[in-house]
Design an enzyme around this catalytic site. Structure first.
Site, PDB file in Angstrom:
ATOM      1  N   THR A  43       8.110 -33.820  -3.816  1.00  0.00           N
ATOM      2  CA  THR A  43       6.968 -33.809  -4.724  1.00  0.00           C
ATOM      3  C   THR A  43       6.382 -35.216  -4.846  1.00  0.00           C
ATOM      4  O   THR A  43       5.166 -35.401  -4.812  1.00  0.00           O
ATOM      5  CB  THR A  43       7.402 -33.299  -6.113  1.00  0.00           C
ATOM      6  N   GLY A  47       0.839 -35.207  -0.935  1.00  0.00           N
ATOM      7  CA  GLY A  47      -0.559 -35.569  -1.208  1.00  0.00           C
ATOM      8  C   GLY A  47      -1.019 -35.056  -2.559  1.00  0.00           C
ATOM      9  O   GLY A  47      -2.033 -35.474  -3.082  1.00  0.00           O
ATOM     10  N   ASP A 269      20.430 -27.658   0.839  1.00  0.00           N
ATOM     11  CA  ASP A 269      21.722 -27.422   0.151  1.00  0.00           C
ATOM     12  C   ASP A 269      21.694 -26.157  -0.710  1.00  0.00           C
ATOM     13  O   ASP A 269      22.633 -25.368  -0.711  1.00  0.00           O
ATOM     14  CB  ASP A 269      22.080 -28.570  -0.805  1.00  0.00           C
ATOM     15  N   ARG A 328      -2.881 -24.243   8.814  1.00  0.00           N
ATOM     16  CA  ARG A 328      -2.061 -25.338   9.307  1.00  0.00           C
ATOM     17  C   ARG A 328      -1.345 -24.981  10.607  1.00  0.00           C
ATOM     18  O   ARG A 328      -1.240 -25.808  11.515  1.00  0.00           O
ATOM     19  CB  ARG A 328      -1.043 -25.736   8.234  1.00  0.00           C
ATOM     20  N   HIS A 438       7.129 -28.312   5.676  1.00  0.00           N
ATOM     21  CA  HIS A 438       7.513 -27.427   4.569  1.00  0.00           C
ATOM     22  C   HIS A 438       8.287 -26.254   5.160  1.00  0.00           C
ATOM     23  O   HIS A 438       7.977 -25.790   6.245  1.00  0.00           O
ATOM     24  CB  HIS A 438       6.242 -26.930   3.870  1.00  0.00           C
ATOM     25  N   GLU A 467      10.313 -25.028  -3.402  1.00  0.00           N
ATOM     26  CA  GLU A 467      10.471 -24.860  -1.954  1.00  0.00           C
ATOM     27  C   GLU A 467      11.797 -24.210  -1.582  1.00  0.00           C
ATOM     28  O   GLU A 467      11.937 -23.677  -0.471  1.00  0.00           O
ATOM     29  CB  GLU A 467      10.309 -26.225  -1.262  1.00  0.00           C
ATOM     30  N   ALA A 482       1.593 -25.546  -2.695  1.00  0.00           N
ATOM     31  CA  ALA A 482       2.964 -25.897  -3.096  1.00  0.00           C
ATOM     32  C   ALA A 482       3.016 -26.498  -4.502  1.00  0.00           C
ATOM     33  O   ALA A 482       3.883 -26.137  -5.294  1.00  0.00           O
ATOM     34  CB  ALA A 482       3.592 -26.853  -2.092  1.00  0.00           C
ATOM     35  N   LEU A 483       2.083 -27.400  -4.804  1.00  0.00           N
ATOM     36  CA  LEU A 483       2.123 -27.992  -6.141  1.00  0.00           C
ATOM     37  C   LEU A 483       1.873 -26.937  -7.207  1.00  0.00           C
ATOM     38  O   LEU A 483       2.465 -26.979  -8.292  1.00  0.00           O
ATOM     39  CB  LEU A 483       1.104 -29.137  -6.253  1.00  0.00           C
TER      40      LEU A 483
END
Ligand code: ADP
Length: 501
Positions: A43, A47, A269, A328, A438, A467, A482-483
């Site tokens: 995070t 961007g 993890d 993307r 990502h 994520e 994502a944000l």
């Protein structure tokens, strides 16, 4: 060491801290455990574009004929899923009203955002999650603002975001988000403890419910007990080459030597931990690459694009090769087919009115040029010479693009997002290569951010956000989602961990 709180949050990136704030706002005492020596995760270095339909900030934008066509194509699509069909109906109604109103400002709504997210992920995203996501994206901005965060008063189209709805924090990179959460944590430190340099290893399970987490700190074992719930927010596995190779079976060639934009702690993890308590994993094979890596480090820094509309990409031959407003995955696949999988981002003065104008990564264009990371010229021919591409082919590429901006010719790659021509000196170029960004896959959650097991049942006491989760983005995440994801689901996970039975 053994500690107890109402809610334990694993991972101190955006999703984890949004969850910590939200859990506390809902009455919980919270412990956040982070394996690195600072908070922030991916995070912090993102961007930080944040997608949300926002009629107020979007009112400054006008709608083009090509954008109208995009909405009409989406409305005309065929959808199987019942929930998705309701988005289509809503969008149709909103669109009819918009046309009847005679408005000329950019159209947007949560239902358009939902359908673009769903289509942008090849209809593999989970509709129930997309629904909650887009409906709560703007409310989560208001929530962040209520915590003191400031966003710019305009929106832009981020790389692979497909629509002009990306909000930009006033502060650079992820610092605006992180300072907002951290200020809240600091003010409420009597109730929220942050433990750094401590790695969560496995869940503690009692009578089928997750009741805590066993961790490894610098001085040995740390046991964290949760009386109410545990939120898993450990991020993705973009920096774990072994795990990437294990799951990268569908979209990409071998990624062993492809660099990443990720911080070193993005090692998946939490996905492994969740699997050990029988959590269902989803979409693990969908790994997102960007065509925007620094050739040396793979990071996003040095990227000179400001928004999608006003830049083109050319290959080593000086020729465009893709719709630069595309998804993307589409752009990265096209880049991989170019000579040395290497391209130049081309912009002009419109993107950098002055030498001290900064890119989205807090770097000024003058500094990038001085460091040899960007090139600057007064003519297109000179820029071509500096970057070693054929001047004739390069100038023609830019001129053809400018004709498409004018509407004088159809863009040869079907590009639909335009604003200004590239015709004003100084001109700039910056090199970019594919980079792992990502991981769309991860732990399966429901709309309450509860983790789902292999049989489709809720794992009691366990919530997840960000994520580390899979399902929302399908095969390909839209830039800027994502944000919004980490704040929407972090907020839900924190609240539910604090309040659900
Ligand atoms: P998101 O965007 O989903 O919040 P981030 O990458 O921003 O993801 O944050 C995830 C955070 O989780 C990172 O700070 C990372 O170091 C941390 N983390 C990852 N694995 C562990 C672990 N095993 N124990 C504690 N923290 C972890």
């Amino acid at each position: 060491v053994e500690k107890t709180a109402d809610v334990i949050v694993i991972g101190g990136g955006g999703a984890g801290l949004a969850a910590a704030v939200s859990a506390h706002q809902n009455g919980a005492k919270v412990i956040v455990v982070e394996k690195m020596s600072r908070l922030g995760g991916n995070t912090m270095i993102s961007g930080s574009a944040y997608n949300a339909a926002d009629s107020s900030r979007q009112s400054a934008l006008t709608m083009t004929a090509l954008e109208k066509q995009t909405v009409e194509n989406i409305i005309a699509g065929t959808y199987e899923d019942a929930l998705v069909k309701t988005w289509q109906e809503t969008l149709k109604k909103e669109w009819t009203e918009y046309l009847a109103s005679g408005k000329t400002t950019l159209f947007d709504s949560p239902s358009l955002h939902k359908l673009q997210t769903y289509l942008g992920g090849d209809k593999k995203g989970t509709p129930e999650l997309i629904d909650v996501f887009a409906d709560n994206a703007y409310p989560a901005i208001e929530w962040l603002e209520s915590l003191g965060m400031e966003f710019k008063d305009y929106v832009f189209t981020v790389l692979g975001g497909l629509w002009n709805r990306a909000h930009k924090p006033e502060k650079p990179l992820g610092t605006g988000f992180m300072e907002t959460y951290e200020n809240y944590l600091e003010k409420n430190k009597a109730d929220i403890e942050v433990i750094l340099d401590t790695t969560a290893k496995e869940f503690i399970v009692k009578d089928g419910a997750v009741v805590g987490v066993a961790c490894e700190g610098k001085n040995g074992k740390v046991t964290l007990n949760a009386t109410k719930g545990v939120v898993l927010a450990t991020g993705g596995f973009g920096a774990n080459v072994e795990m990437r190779n294990e799951y990268n079976t569908v979209l990409w060639p071998d990624l062993t030597n492809v660099k990443t934009t990720n911080h070193t702690g993005a090692t998946g993890d939490g996905i492994v931990m969740a699997e050990a308590v029988d959590a269902k994993l989803m979409g693990m094979e969908y790994i997102q690459l960007l065509p925007m890596g620094d050739p040396v480090t793979g990071s996003l820094s040095g990227n000179i694009e400001q928004g999608v509309q006003n830049r083109i990409f050319v290959n080593k031959e000086g020729v465009r090769f893709v719709d630069e407003g595309a998804r993307r995955d589409t752009m990265t696949k096209a880049l991989m087919e170019q000579t040395d999988a290497y391209m130049w981002v081309i912009v002009d003065k419109n993107s950098y009115p002055t030498g001290d104008t900064k890119n989205n990564f807090n770097e000024t264009i003058d500094d990038l040029v001085a460091a040899g990371r960007a090139f600057k010229a007064d003519t297109l021919e000179d820029l071509a010479k500096q970057i070693g591409v054929d001047p004739v082919a390069f100038v023609k590429s830019v001129e053809d693009f400018n004709k498409a901006v004018d509407g004088a010719a159809k863009d040869e790659f079907g590009r639909t997002l335009f604003d200004k021509k590239i015709d004003t000196a100084p001109f700039y170029a910056g090199a970019r290569v594919p980079t792992v960004h990502h991981t769309m896959g991860g732990v399966s959650i429901n709309a309450n951010a509860q983790v789902i097991d292999a049989n489709g049942n809720v794992i009691k006491g366990l919530y997840a956000a960000g994520e580390v989760t899979g399902g929302l983005h399908g095969t390909n995440r839209l830039g800027g989602n994502a944000l919004a994801d980490i704040n929407v689901f972090g907020r839900i996970a924190g609240k539910n961990a604090a309040t659900m039975k």
